[in-house]
Design a protein around this motif. Sequence first.
Motif, PDB file in Angstrom:
ATOM      1  N   LYS A 121      -9.870  -7.349   0.141  1.00  0.00           N
ATOM      2  CA  LYS A 121      -9.069  -6.443   0.966  1.00  0.00           C
ATOM      3  C   LYS A 121      -7.609  -6.866   1.079  1.00  0.00           C
ATOM      4  O   LYS A 121      -6.783  -6.111   1.567  1.00  0.00           O
ATOM      5  CB  LYS A 121      -9.681  -6.331   2.367  1.00  0.00           C
ATOM      6  N   LYS A 180      -6.550  -6.468  -3.886  1.00  0.00           N
ATOM      7  CA  LYS A 180      -6.372  -5.083  -4.305  1.00  0.00           C
ATOM      8  C   LYS A 180      -5.688  -5.004  -5.659  1.00  0.00           C
ATOM      9  O   LYS A 180      -6.006  -4.122  -6.476  1.00  0.00           O
ATOM     10  CB  LYS A 180      -5.566  -4.315  -3.255  1.00  0.00           C
ATOM     11  N   GLU A 222      -7.614   2.279  -3.365  1.00  0.00           N
ATOM     12  CA  GLU A 222      -8.657   1.342  -3.740  1.00  0.00           C
ATOM     13  C   GLU A 222     -10.012   1.759  -3.180  1.00  0.00           C
ATOM     14  O   GLU A 222     -10.101   2.236  -2.061  1.00  0.00           O
ATOM     15  CB  GLU A 222      -8.296  -0.047  -3.216  1.00  0.00           C
ATOM     16  N   SER A 240      -7.379  -3.198  -8.969  1.00  0.00           N
ATOM     17  CA  SER A 240      -6.732  -2.148  -9.771  1.00  0.00           C
ATOM     18  C   SER A 240      -6.967  -2.352 -11.266  1.00  0.00           C
ATOM     19  O   SER A 240      -6.973  -1.388 -12.029  1.00  0.00           O
ATOM     20  CB  SER A 240      -5.227  -2.084  -9.477  1.00  0.00           C
ATOM     21  N   PRO A 273       0.810  -1.218   0.000  1.00  0.00           N
ATOM     22  CA  PRO A 273       0.000   0.000   0.000  1.00  0.00           C
ATOM     23  C   PRO A 273       0.847   1.273   0.000  1.00  0.00           C
ATOM     24  O   PRO A 273       0.427   2.289  -0.505  1.00  0.00           O
ATOM     25  CB  PRO A 273      -0.813  -0.095   1.294  1.00  0.00           C
TER      26      PRO A 273
END
Length: 137
Positions: A125, A130, A28, A134, A19
């Motif tokens: 999550k 994630k 996100e 994307s 992240p």
Amino acid sequence: MTKLSRLSAVLGAVALALPLTMPASAKEPSAKKVLSMVDTDNDGTIDLKEAQAVATARFDKLESDKDGTLDAKELKGRVSKAALKAADPDSDGTLDKTEYLALVEARFKAADPDNDGTLDAKELKTPAGKALVSLLK
């Protein structure tokens, strides 16, 4: 420290750092928002068919020059240079729709550790979830 525990520590550090390496524009959406966007049968999960349908529409929207492929500029940071290279078997520096959908499938499978063929909010999550999101957003 054993070789396996060192590997686990490195992988954990990479997962935690993911992240931090994402640009602010790549934040996100919430798992609920993604589910509502992709879950067309409203069963609370996303299956591969649903993900590929959204990915197909996303590909068409991103493909601004209408040459049938997405280059790094059109991908707008959705994949790293290394991921683009890995997903590009013909090494032309772009992804055609088949290559893009193969990448979606690979990321879907990575985000589905229980191998039930569906992704729930919890799985979306995860770093792998994630990464899939994307490509869909």
